[in-house]
Design an enzyme around this catalytic site. Structure first.
Site, PDB file in Angstrom:
ATOM      1  N   CYS A  60      55.063  28.074  46.349  1.00  0.00           N
ATOM      2  CA  CYS A  60      56.519  27.930  46.407  1.00  0.00           C
ATOM      3  C   CYS A  60      56.934  26.562  45.852  1.00  0.00           C
ATOM      4  O   CYS A  60      56.292  25.556  46.109  1.00  0.00           O
ATOM      5  CB  CYS A  60      57.103  28.057  47.808  1.00  0.00           C
ATOM      6  SG  CYS A  60      56.719  29.610  48.604  1.00  0.00           S
ATOM      7  N   HIS A  68      18.069  40.221  39.211  1.00  0.00           N
ATOM      8  CA  HIS A  68      18.136  40.614  40.626  1.00  0.00           C
ATOM      9  C   HIS A  68      19.401  41.412  40.918  1.00  0.00           C
ATOM     10  O   HIS A  68      19.834  41.479  42.062  1.00  0.00           O
ATOM     11  CB  HIS A  68      18.053  39.383  41.523  1.00  0.00           C
ATOM     12  CG  HIS A  68      16.782  38.622  41.338  1.00  0.00           C
ATOM     13  ND1 HIS A  68      15.551  39.112  41.712  1.00  0.00           N
ATOM     14  CD2 HIS A  68      16.544  37.418  40.758  1.00  0.00           C
ATOM     15  CE1 HIS A  68      14.614  38.230  41.397  1.00  0.00           C
ATOM     16  NE2 HIS A  68      15.194  37.199  40.804  1.00  0.00           N
ATOM     17  N   GLU A  70      41.049  35.406  35.614  1.00  0.00           N
ATOM     18  CA  GLU A  70      42.349  35.031  36.187  1.00  0.00           C
ATOM     19  C   GLU A  70      43.502  35.210  35.212  1.00  0.00           C
ATOM     20  O   GLU A  70      44.619  35.480  35.634  1.00  0.00           O
ATOM     21  CB  GLU A  70      42.336  33.628  36.796  1.00  0.00           C
ATOM     22  CG  GLU A  70      42.149  32.486  35.848  1.00  0.00           C
ATOM     23  CD  GLU A  70      42.083  31.140  36.569  1.00  0.00           C
ATOM     24  OE1 GLU A  70      42.541  31.008  37.710  1.00  0.00           O
ATOM     25  OE2 GLU A  70      41.552  30.189  35.950  1.00  0.00           O
ATOM     26  N   LYS A 117      49.541  27.706  41.196  1.00  0.00           N
ATOM     27  CA  LYS A 117      48.792  26.529  40.762  1.00  0.00           C
ATOM     28  C   LYS A 117      48.334  25.690  41.943  1.00  0.00           C
ATOM     29  O   LYS A 117      47.247  25.131  41.948  1.00  0.00           O
ATOM     30  CB  LYS A 117      49.710  25.686  39.863  1.00  0.00           C
ATOM     31  CG  LYS A 117      49.079  24.430  39.350  1.00  0.00           C
ATOM     32  CD  LYS A 117      48.617  24.627  37.948  1.00  0.00           C
ATOM     33  CE  LYS A 117      47.724  23.529  37.465  1.00  0.00           C
ATOM     34  NZ  LYS A 117      46.466  24.046  36.944  1.00  0.00           N
ATOM     35  N   ARG A 159      54.209  27.070  40.691  1.00  0.00           N
ATOM     36  CA  ARG A 159      53.837  27.073  42.111  1.00  0.00           C
ATOM     37  C   ARG A 159      54.003  28.429  42.771  1.00  0.00           C
ATOM     38  O   ARG A 159      53.603  28.633  43.917  1.00  0.00           O
ATOM     39  CB  ARG A 159      54.689  26.046  42.875  1.00  0.00           C
ATOM     40  CG  ARG A 159      54.561  24.637  42.356  1.00  0.00           C
ATOM     41  CD  ARG A 159      55.460  23.706  43.120  1.00  0.00           C
ATOM     42  NE  ARG A 159      55.054  23.606  44.502  1.00  0.00           N
ATOM     43  CZ  ARG A 159      54.114  22.781  44.953  1.00  0.00           C
ATOM     44  NH1 ARG A 159      53.508  21.981  44.110  1.00  0.00           N
ATOM     45  NH2 ARG A 159      53.806  22.744  46.215  1.00  0.00           N
ATOM     46  N   TRP A 198      56.094  32.145  46.360  1.00  0.00           N
ATOM     47  CA  TRP A 198      54.799  32.818  46.333  1.00  0.00           C
ATOM     48  C   TRP A 198      54.645  33.371  47.744  1.00  0.00           C
ATOM     49  O   TRP A 198      54.477  32.617  48.699  1.00  0.00           O
ATOM     50  CB  TRP A 198      53.688  31.825  46.006  1.00  0.00           C
ATOM     51  CG  TRP A 198      52.350  32.452  45.792  1.00  0.00           C
ATOM     52  CD1 TRP A 198      51.840  32.931  44.618  1.00  0.00           C
ATOM     53  CD2 TRP A 198      51.326  32.646  46.773  1.00  0.00           C
ATOM     54  NE1 TRP A 198      50.580  33.417  44.807  1.00  0.00           N
ATOM     55  CE2 TRP A 198      50.239  33.258  46.113  1.00  0.00           C
ATOM     56  CE3 TRP A 198      51.221  32.382  48.136  1.00  0.00           C
ATOM     57  CZ2 TRP A 198      49.064  33.593  46.787  1.00  0.00           C
ATOM     58  CZ3 TRP A 198      50.053  32.723  48.796  1.00  0.00           C
ATOM     59  CH2 TRP A 198      48.983  33.318  48.124  1.00  0.00           C
ATOM     60  N   GLU A 238      32.782  28.988  35.537  1.00  0.00           N
ATOM     61  CA  GLU A 238      34.126  28.588  35.129  1.00  0.00           C
ATOM     62  C   GLU A 238      34.625  29.479  33.976  1.00  0.00           C
ATOM     63  O   GLU A 238      35.797  29.878  33.956  1.00  0.00           O
ATOM     64  CB  GLU A 238      34.127  27.102  34.743  1.00  0.00           C
ATOM     65  CG  GLU A 238      35.436  26.540  34.257  1.00  0.00           C
ATOM     66  CD  GLU A 238      36.619  26.699  35.232  1.00  0.00           C
ATOM     67  OE1 GLU A 238      36.417  27.045  36.409  1.00  0.00           O
ATOM     68  OE2 GLU A 238      37.752  26.497  34.762  1.00  0.00           O
ATOM     69  N   LYS A 257      37.965  31.795  34.210  1.00  0.00           N
ATOM     70  CA  LYS A 257      39.088  31.699  33.252  1.00  0.00           C
ATOM     71  C   LYS A 257      39.455  33.078  32.746  1.00  0.00           C
ATOM     72  O   LYS A 257      40.625  33.429  32.654  1.00  0.00           O
ATOM     73  CB  LYS A 257      38.733  30.824  32.041  1.00  0.00           C
ATOM     74  CG  LYS A 257      38.781  29.336  32.189  1.00  0.00           C
ATOM     75  CD  LYS A 257      40.095  28.738  32.538  1.00  0.00           C
ATOM     76  CE  LYS A 257      40.348  28.754  33.986  1.00  0.00           C
ATOM     77  NZ  LYS A 257      40.076  27.811  34.931  1.00  0.00           N
ATOM     78  N   ASN A 284      58.746  25.700  51.922  1.00  0.00           N
ATOM     79  CA  ASN A 284      57.426  25.891  51.313  1.00  0.00           C
ATOM     80  C   ASN A 284      56.415  25.602  52.412  1.00  0.00           C
ATOM     81  O   ASN A 284      56.435  24.514  52.986  1.00  0.00           O
ATOM     82  CB  ASN A 284      57.280  24.913  50.139  1.00  0.00           C
ATOM     83  CG  ASN A 284      55.849  24.779  49.652  1.00  0.00           C
ATOM     84  OD1 ASN A 284      55.066  25.712  49.758  1.00  0.00           O
ATOM     85  ND2 ASN A 284      55.509  23.627  49.122  1.00  0.00           N
ATOM     86  N   GLY A 285      55.562  26.570  52.725  1.00  0.00           N
ATOM     87  CA  GLY A 285      54.574  26.357  53.790  1.00  0.00           C
ATOM     88  C   GLY A 285      54.499  27.577  54.681  1.00  0.00           C
ATOM     89  O   GLY A 285      54.957  28.660  54.307  1.00  0.00           O
TER      90      GLY A 285
END
Ligand code: G6P
Length: 612
Positions: free
Chosen positions: A2, A508, A492, A607, A27, A73, A485, A489, A99-100
């Site tokens: 948010c 395995h 996402e 983010k 955000r 969000w 990584e 990328k 926000n929270g």
């Protein structure tokens, strides 16, 4: 999670709020809303992005020079019109953005329902605004006092702004656990989740601390008090952020701009810290803690997401260079699993935003056990930067694309410097090797520049694989975190399933997935246990998997085996992650663009994850 922005002053609030929201959209972007105070409190909100809100408000009364806005969000309640912020109090004289997470919202909600309050939304936020209204009417106090009393009843995290119809010259803001910065202009004030909406108006800012309430009044000085009613003197700091740093600068997406900024951001993260001619490394931010780290029995690195991958590279680096045992922990696991921690442990928290809730909680836990906690953060003045005993900033500049790119390489650069610093102090490396590493490190930005020139080739490979459903990323040693990584990328931003694995572990399990439809990205640079990686490539080839290899320039053996290859400059093995990650970022970027995905704002992500 948010983004919040608010304004009070002589100008029209709406244009300031909407451009602020656009900057904060990284955000969260599932719904957005704005509240403007003119004669009345007018709230407009809708599901979707800030651009949807802009369309929605066409023709509406947007007047007012006091206002606030929010991009959400979702945590409690699905993303829809009703749950979007701002929220009204019952009598519609107060409005809130938040926000929270209010953790005890269920208890507060049922108490308020018993007292006759009707809830319009499923959010935890609405509880707070009803509670404040309830306190104002029962205790007959000013709005800032009601906010203070209410916040004493709240468990959880918040950054809130309240506007009251009856007090048109005042906005109230408060924070605990979620970031908030106040811009102090000439006769005007700005409030935001970060400084990006503020920078074009003023560079005088006050970072609100946890449990502080700001009473922001037109034509008055800013007043701050704690929720325990102690006055605080606002500490005005100068922002070191320019407008051009937070704009796209001619690139189609922030992510692409940030990928291309890496020669500069890696260089900036090392500038003044690596002295090649003198053969030394210095890190002013942790100077007073050098001895403590050298004496540490172990270092625990804690982080989330991409920062956790940087932490894995850090483990290899610090163990290799300084021979200090390192463990790498997901902050979200570490904080809840009763870890063994000693006073002579050093905890290193890595975070781009400096606001990740789980990493903050991990820091609190480590501090409560007496450990020394150091930070590697990108955002100056962020909560993690302030919560740690000391730290080293990555100077990557603002990262807006949700998928982290330049922050990762800057973190790895700083971790390399930490490894080298410790090696220098402990004497674990022969001077000649140390100096060679400094030379090689110094050459990294120019080598990244060369990799960026491979854009067309990488784009062509992206075109071939843009429609695959699955993919595997394999690497060994320092290239294992690079594989993780690279896979992150891709998944996402393109929504293609991608897994990163240590190459030898493939047999395995993941080997069962390999057939002629499965692309396997090998990070197969000619250092470390290169021969073993060649064997792993052969194993995939024998099962008809398609091989895309990141190889060292001129490596004919892997060229012969691979279906496609991307040649990157050679370097010392431990510096390869700084190079090999870049083509993987570019590959993911192009695939996502070709699939028409929203590269800068992938679905369901945010983010800065300020909720657990
Ligand atoms: C989110 C972001 C990631 C980031 C992670 C940790 O998931 O989308 O890009 O790596 O949070 O964030 P931090 O700011 O602590 O590095």
């Amino acid at each position: 999670m948010c983004g919040i922005v608010a304004y009070i002053g002589p100008r029209d609030a709406y244009p300031i709020l909407i451009s602020g929201l656009r900057r904060l959209e990284y955000r969260g972007y599932d719904s957005a809303g704005v509240c403007l105070l003119s004669e009345d409190l007018n709230i407009y909100k809708c599901k979707g992005k800030v651009s949807d809100l802009e369309e929605y408000v066409v023709g509406k009364n947007l007047s007012g020079n006091v206002g606030m806005a929010h991009t959400r969000w979702a945590t409690h309640g699905e993303p829809n019109y009703i749950n979007a912020h701002p929220h009204f109090s019952q009598n519609k004289t107060l409005a809130i953005i938040h926000n929270g997470i209010i953790e005890n919202y269920a208890v507060l909600r049922s108490e308020l329902i018993n007292r006759g309050y009707k809830f319009a939304s499923e959010t935890d936020t609405e509880v707070l605004v009803h509670l404040i209204e309830d306190i104002i009417s029962n205790e007959n106090v000013a709005v800032e006092e009601a906010v203070r009393i209410a916040l004493n009843q709240v468990i959880g995290a918040y950054a809130i702004v309240i506007i009251a119809r009856e007090f048109p010259d005042k906005i109230i803001a408060a924070r605990k656990g979620s970031p908030m910065v106040i811009g102090v202009g000439e006769g005007e004030f700005f409030v935001a989740s970060d400084a990006t909406p503020i920078v074009e108006y003023t560079n005088n800012v006050v970072y609100l601390n946890d449990e502080e309430i700001a009473i922001i009044e037109r034509d008055h000085d800013l007043r701050i008090k704690t929720i325990r009613n102690q006055s605080q003197t606002p500490y005005i700091q100068k922002l070191e952020l320019s407008l051009s740093e937070i704009e796209k600068g001619g690139f189609d997406h922030f992510m692409l701009k940030e990928i291309y900024e890496q020669p500069r951001s890696i260089y900036d993260s090392m500038r003044g810290r690596i002295h090649v001619a003198e053969g030394i490394v210095s890190l002013g931010g942790i100077k007073d803690y050098e001895q403590k780290i050298i004496n540490a029995k172990r270092i625990i690195i804690t982080a989330c997401g991409t920062s956790w991958h940087a932490g894995l590279v850090g483990e290899y680096l610090i163990e290799d260079l300084a021979r200090i045992p390192v463990e790498v922990e997901y902050s979200s696991e570490f904080r809840y699993r009763n870890p063994v921690l000693y006073e002579d442990d050093v905890v290193l928290a890595i975070s781009q935003s400096g606001e990740t809730a789980d990493t903050l909680a991990a820091i609190d836990l480590a501090k409560s056990k007496g450990a020394t906690v150091l930070g590697i953060c990108n955002v100056v003045g962020s909560s993690i930067a302030r919560a740690t005993h000391a730290g080293v900033y990555t100077h990557a500049g603002p990262e807006i694309g949700v998928a982290s790119t330049k922050a990762f390489t800057a973190q790895v650069a700083v971790l390399t410097l930490i490894g080298l610093l410790l090696a220098q102090k402990k004497g674990t490396l022969p001077k000649s090797e140390f100096v060679k590493l400094l030379f090689e490190l110094d050459a990294i930005p120019a080598k990244v520049e060369r990799i960026l020139k491979l854009n067309d080739k990488i784009k062509a490979i992206a075109h071939i694989y843009k429609d695959v459903k699955n993919s595997l990323y394999l690497g060994r040693g320092y290239n294992f975190p690079v594989a993780l990584e690279g896979a992150l990328k891709l998944k996402e931003i393109s929504y293609i399933h991608a897994e990163g694995y240590p190459a030898a572990e493939m047999k395995h399990g993941p080997i069962a997935l390999i057939d002629e439809l499965m692309p396997v990205v090998f990070i197969a640079t000619r250092r470390g246990i290169y021969d073993k990686v060649i064997t792993n490539i052969e194993e995939v080839k024998a099962r008809k998997g398609k091989i895309i290899a990141i190889i060292t320039e001129g490596d004919e053996s892997v060229k012969r085996l691979a279906d496609h290859y991307i040649e990157i400059p050679d370097s010392e093995e431990m510096l390869i992650p700084l190079l090999a990650t870049v083509p993987l970022q570019m590959l993911s970027y192009h695939i996502a663009v070709m699939r028409n995905c929203n590269v800068d704002q992938p679905r369901n992500l945010a983010k800065s994850v300020t909720v657990e």
